[in-house]
Motif scaffolding. Structure first.
Motif, PDB file in Angstrom:
ATOM      1  N   LEU B  89       0.685  -1.262   0.022  1.00  0.00           N
ATOM      2  CA  LEU B  89       0.034  -0.015   0.038  1.00  0.00           C
ATOM      3  C   LEU B  89       0.791   1.434   0.044  1.00  0.00           C
ATOM      4  O   LEU B  89       0.566   2.054  -0.623  1.00  0.00           O
ATOM      5  N   SER B  90       1.965   1.039   0.710  1.00  0.00           N
ATOM      6  CA  SER B  90       2.788   2.412   0.867  1.00  0.00           C
ATOM      7  C   SER B  90       3.614   2.867  -0.512  1.00  0.00           C
ATOM      8  O   SER B  90       3.684   3.829  -0.875  1.00  0.00           O
ATOM      9  N   SER B  91       3.809   1.574  -1.418  1.00  0.00           N
ATOM     10  CA  SER B  91       4.452   1.724  -2.658  1.00  0.00           C
ATOM     11  C   SER B  91       3.413   2.451  -3.590  1.00  0.00           C
ATOM     12  O   SER B  91       3.583   3.223  -4.296  1.00  0.00           O
ATOM     13  N   VAL B  92       2.022   2.237  -3.339  1.00  0.00           N
ATOM     14  CA  VAL B  92       0.834   2.588  -4.136  1.00  0.00           C
ATOM     15  C   VAL B  92       0.820   4.305  -3.894  1.00  0.00           C
ATOM     16  O   VAL B  92       0.638   5.237  -4.877  1.00  0.00           O
ATOM     17  N   THR B  93       1.014   4.630  -2.437  1.00  0.00           N
ATOM     18  CA  THR B  93       0.798   5.920  -2.185  1.00  0.00           C
ATOM     19  C   THR B  93       1.961   6.768  -2.457  1.00  0.00           C
ATOM     20  O   THR B  93       1.987   7.857  -2.925  1.00  0.00           O
ATOM     21  N   MET B  94       3.183   6.157  -2.589  1.00  0.00           N
ATOM     22  CA  MET B  94       4.502   6.718  -3.171  1.00  0.00           C
ATOM     23  C   MET B  94       4.134   7.194  -4.545  1.00  0.00           C
ATOM     24  O   MET B  94       4.347   8.297  -5.040  1.00  0.00           O
ATOM     25  N   GLN B  95       3.816   6.191  -5.267  1.00  0.00           N
ATOM     26  CA  GLN B  95       3.535   6.307  -6.763  1.00  0.00           C
ATOM     27  C   GLN B  95       2.556   7.374  -7.191  1.00  0.00           C
ATOM     28  O   GLN B  95       2.775   8.394  -8.023  1.00  0.00           O
ATOM     29  N   MET B  96       1.550   7.487  -6.100  1.00  0.00           N
ATOM     30  CA  MET B  96       0.475   8.620  -6.261  1.00  0.00           C
ATOM     31  C   MET B  96       1.188  10.043  -6.022  1.00  0.00           C
ATOM     32  O   MET B  96       0.702  10.964  -6.518  1.00  0.00           O
ATOM     33  N   ALA B  97       1.828   9.919  -4.934  1.00  0.00           N
ATOM     34  CA  ALA B  97       2.899  11.169  -4.737  1.00  0.00           C
ATOM     35  C   ALA B  97       3.542  11.468  -6.083  1.00  0.00           C
ATOM     36  O   ALA B  97       3.416  12.912  -6.297  1.00  0.00           O
ATOM     37  N   VAL B  98       4.228  10.869  -6.643  1.00  0.00           N
ATOM     38  CA  VAL B  98       4.838  10.984  -7.732  1.00  0.00           C
ATOM     39  C   VAL B  98       4.139  11.425  -8.842  1.00  0.00           C
ATOM     40  O   VAL B  98       4.479  12.490  -9.668  1.00  0.00           O
ATOM     41  N   TRP B  99       3.136  11.106  -9.221  1.00  0.00           N
ATOM     42  CA  TRP B  99       2.006  11.458 -10.019  1.00  0.00           C
ATOM     43  C   TRP B  99       1.577  12.759  -9.737  1.00  0.00           C
ATOM     44  O   TRP B  99       1.361  13.642 -10.701  1.00  0.00           O
ATOM     45  N   ALA B 100       1.313  13.074  -8.529  1.00  0.00           N
ATOM     46  CA  ALA B 100       0.757  14.248  -7.879  1.00  0.00           C
ATOM     47  C   ALA B 100       1.687  15.313  -8.402  1.00  0.00           C
ATOM     48  O   ALA B 100       1.271  16.488  -9.098  1.00  0.00           O
ATOM     49  N   ILE B 101       2.997  15.152  -8.086  1.00  0.00           N
ATOM     50  CA  ILE B 101       3.954  15.991  -7.976  1.00  0.00           C
ATOM     51  C   ILE B 101       4.397  16.401  -9.681  1.00  0.00           C
ATOM     52  O   ILE B 101       4.741  17.553 -10.148  1.00  0.00           O
ATOM     53  N   ARG B 102       4.087  15.426 -10.495  1.00  0.00           N
ATOM     54  CA  ARG B 102       4.306  15.201 -12.092  1.00  0.00           C
ATOM     55  C   ARG B 102       3.517  16.557 -12.683  1.00  0.00           C
ATOM     56  O   ARG B 102       3.520  17.244 -13.424  1.00  0.00           O
ATOM     57  N   ALA B 108      -1.700  17.053  -2.899  1.00  0.00           N
ATOM     58  CA  ALA B 108      -1.907  15.693  -2.995  1.00  0.00           C
ATOM     59  C   ALA B 108      -0.333  15.181  -2.935  1.00  0.00           C
ATOM     60  O   ALA B 108      -0.322  14.113  -2.462  1.00  0.00           O
ATOM     61  N   PHE B 109       0.649  15.795  -3.332  1.00  0.00           N
ATOM     62  CA  PHE B 109       1.801  15.189  -3.263  1.00  0.00           C
ATOM     63  C   PHE B 109       2.576  15.258  -1.688  1.00  0.00           C
ATOM     64  O   PHE B 109       2.780  14.107  -1.373  1.00  0.00           O
ATOM     65  N   LEU B 110       2.116  16.209  -0.993  1.00  0.00           N
ATOM     66  CA  LEU B 110       2.408  16.072   0.502  1.00  0.00           C
ATOM     67  C   LEU B 110       1.535  15.092   1.063  1.00  0.00           C
ATOM     68  O   LEU B 110       1.982  14.330   2.199  1.00  0.00           O
ATOM     69  N   ARG B 111       0.288  15.184   0.952  1.00  0.00           N
ATOM     70  CA  ARG B 111      -0.562  14.037   1.669  1.00  0.00           C
ATOM     71  C   ARG B 111      -0.097  12.636   1.474  1.00  0.00           C
ATOM     72  O   ARG B 111      -0.110  11.935   2.225  1.00  0.00           O
ATOM     73  N   ASN B 112       0.102  12.331   0.089  1.00  0.00           N
ATOM     74  CA  ASN B 112       0.714  10.997  -0.264  1.00  0.00           C
ATOM     75  C   ASN B 112       1.806  10.552   0.275  1.00  0.00           C
ATOM     76  O   ASN B 112       2.199   9.351   0.640  1.00  0.00           O
ATOM     77  N   TYR B 170       9.958  17.113   4.007  1.00  0.00           N
ATOM     78  CA  TYR B 170      10.519  18.330   4.776  1.00  0.00           C
ATOM     79  C   TYR B 170      10.654  19.175   3.592  1.00  0.00           C
ATOM     80  O   TYR B 170      10.224  20.536   3.593  1.00  0.00           O
ATOM     81  N   ARG B 171      11.359  18.776   2.506  1.00  0.00           N
ATOM     82  CA  ARG B 171      11.729  19.697   1.103  1.00  0.00           C
ATOM     83  C   ARG B 171      10.514  20.084   0.590  1.00  0.00           C
ATOM     84  O   ARG B 171      10.151  21.206   0.027  1.00  0.00           O
ATOM     85  N   GLY B 172       9.419  19.220   0.640  1.00  0.00           N
ATOM     86  CA  GLY B 172       8.202  19.576  -0.105  1.00  0.00           C
ATOM     87  C   GLY B 172       7.564  20.508   0.715  1.00  0.00           C
ATOM     88  O   GLY B 172       6.926  21.352   0.006  1.00  0.00           O
ATOM     89  N   LEU B 173       7.379  20.409   1.855  1.00  0.00           N
ATOM     90  CA  LEU B 173       6.801  21.403   2.844  1.00  0.00           C
ATOM     91  C   LEU B 173       7.386  22.991   2.896  1.00  0.00           C
ATOM     92  O   LEU B 173       6.771  24.113   2.869  1.00  0.00           O
ATOM     93  N   ALA B 174       8.706  22.716   2.629  1.00  0.00           N
ATOM     94  CA  ALA B 174       9.661  23.940   2.085  1.00  0.00           C
ATOM     95  C   ALA B 174       9.231  24.499   0.600  1.00  0.00           C
ATOM     96  O   ALA B 174       9.696  25.598   0.513  1.00  0.00           O
TER      97      ALA B 174
END
Lengths: 59, 209
Positions: B89-102, B108-112, B170-174
């Protein structure tokens, strides 16, 4: 000569074939694991090095 | 001001040309080469495990010439199966984070990324709980040695991944990532997927095979 990344990744297939042959001849699962992983690692390295080089079609 | 802009223009054109010719970014290239070396590292551990397992007269080994109940980990694989689900499940959310930042969706990137980090920490907590309740140690025959070596090194890699995720978060929040500049996110996601794949092979070898 333009080296396509996906063709470079096929370099690892040699070791995957070698792993199968070695497994059939020796029944050594540990050796098959190492050869199989070597095939995967070489495929990854070849893929990324070929993809990472400047594109030949622009030269 | 106009002078400085016109002076920069040729450099900008040169940079754009250089960028167009670049095949892959250095962080991703480095991460994939690192993963290739990690494949061989884990291959050595798995090879040792398979060698011990398939040359043993009994597996799990007998203790005092009798089956040792704590070694029957297949009978208590519920926790390990839950941990597997958590990591997948964590791999799924990680990939969703990548898609979000793309696509530039930083919320959505920070949440995932946050969810991925929490799932990674949940996996580590579950593994520590499992260690405390297994009933055998690393010195208890080759079974204990190979089990703790494999799962321990994998756990260390998960810990490394959570540290990477923390830095990315951290870098995303910044506000350091955007749709164009997020190589660290891509590299971290590659590593996280690799750690996930290793666990699936590990779980299959230790609990199912």
């Amino acid at each position: 000569m333009i080296l396509k990344a996906r063709y470079a990744a096929l370099a690892g297939v040699v070791f995957l074939v070698l792993a199968v042959v070695y497994g059939l001849l020796s029944h050594d699962v540990g050796g098959v694991t190492m050869l199989g992983a070597l095939g995967i690692a070489i495929s990854l390295a070849a893929l990324v090095l070929a993809a990472g080089s400047p594109r030949g079609d622009e030269q | 001001m106009a002078l400085s802009t016109s002076a920069l223009a040729p450099h900008a054109a040169t940079d754009a040309h250089a960028h167009a010719r670049r095949g892959i970014s250095n962080p991703i290239l480095g991460m994939i080469l690192f993963i290739a070396s990690e494949v061989m590292f884990f291959a050595g551990l798995f090879a040792a495990y398979f060698n011990v397992r398939f040359t043993a007269a009994h597996w799990p080994p007998l203790v005092n010439e009798a089956p040792f109940e704590p070694f029957q980990i297949r009978n208590e694989m519920v926790l390990a199966a839950i941990l597997t689900a958590v990591l997948v499940l964590s791999s799924v959310t990680m990939q969703m984070a990548v898609w979000a930042i793309r696509r530039g969706d930083r919320t959505a990137f920070l949440r995932n990324t946050g969810v991925t980090l929490v799932l990674g920490l949940a996996f580590l907590t579950g593994q520590v709980y499992d260690y405390l309740h297994l009933g055998f140690g690393i010195t208890d025959t080759a079974f204990g040695s190979t089990f703790y070596t494999l799962t321990g090194f994998h756990g260390a890699h998960v810990l490394g991944g959570t540290i990477m995720l923390s830095v990315v978060l951290y870098r995303g929040l910044a506000g350091q990532f955007s749709a164009r500049h997020h190589d660290a996110v891509e590299a971290t996601s590659l590593y996280w997927h690799f750690v996930d794949v290793v666990w699936i092979v590990l779980f299959s070898s230790l609990y199912l095979l």
